[in-house]
Scaffold this motif. Sequence first.
Motif, PDB file in Angstrom:
ATOM      1  N   ASP A  38      44.875 -43.415  61.702  1.00 52.73           N
ATOM      2  CA  ASP A  38      43.915 -42.660  62.511  1.00 52.73           C
ATOM      3  C   ASP A  38      43.864 -43.207  63.940  1.00 52.73           C
ATOM      4  O   ASP A  38      43.858 -42.436  64.906  1.00 52.73           O
ATOM      5  CB  ASP A  38      42.536 -42.709  61.846  1.00 52.73           C
ATOM      6  CG  ASP A  38      41.531 -41.870  62.593  1.00 52.73           C
ATOM      7  OD1 ASP A  38      41.788 -40.668  62.798  1.00 52.73           O
ATOM      8  OD2 ASP A  38      40.466 -42.425  62.973  1.00 52.73           O
ATOM      9  N   LYS A  41      47.147 -42.161  65.741  1.00 56.92           N
ATOM     10  CA  LYS A  41      47.157 -40.751  66.139  1.00 56.92           C
ATOM     11  C   LYS A  41      46.261 -40.511  67.345  1.00 56.92           C
ATOM     12  O   LYS A  41      46.633 -39.824  68.296  1.00 56.92           O
ATOM     13  CB  LYS A  41      46.701 -39.868  64.977  1.00 56.92           C
ATOM     14  CG  LYS A  41      47.725 -39.729  63.885  1.00 56.92           C
ATOM     15  CD  LYS A  41      47.180 -38.856  62.765  1.00 56.92           C
ATOM     16  CE  LYS A  41      48.171 -38.744  61.624  1.00 56.92           C
ATOM     17  NZ  LYS A  41      47.631 -37.955  60.510  1.00 56.92           N
ATOM     18  N   ASP A  45      47.675 -39.420  71.109  1.00 55.28           N
ATOM     19  CA  ASP A  45      47.220 -38.195  71.771  1.00 55.28           C
ATOM     20  C   ASP A  45      46.620 -38.505  73.142  1.00 55.28           C
ATOM     21  O   ASP A  45      46.911 -37.835  74.126  1.00 55.28           O
ATOM     22  CB  ASP A  45      46.186 -37.469  70.923  1.00 55.28           C
ATOM     23  CG  ASP A  45      46.789 -36.815  69.691  1.00 55.28           C
ATOM     24  OD1 ASP A  45      48.027 -36.645  69.643  1.00 55.28           O
ATOM     25  OD2 ASP A  45      46.009 -36.487  68.771  1.00 55.28           O
TER      26      ASP A  45
END
Length: 108
Positions: A38, A41, A45
């Motif tokens: 998590d 990611k 981004d």
Amino acid sequence: MPRLPRFNLVDVPQHVIHRGNNRQACFFEPDDYLFYIDCLKSAADQESCDIHAYGLMTNHVHILATPRRHHAVSRMMQSVGRRYVQYVNKRNQRTGTLWEGRYKASLI
């Protein structure tokens, strides 16, 4: 002697390796892997990195990433490291470093 600067080539994939301190575990429970993913990611981004593959071992991490901006991999790894170490230290009631120095990266 100062550290050598990292290669920061936009759109060139990098193989990133980050080891646990003294090659000790950095993942202790199944939830730790999920939290790390998590964090990865989210940071990818935010910093404009494409993650193509990753391997989370008990005591180290492999990531194949392509930066879309200068210094994106460095900023991504800094963010992941900061969030994940705080999580592990709080969860396991520990202090100090989790990682063995700076991450290592090779251009692909």
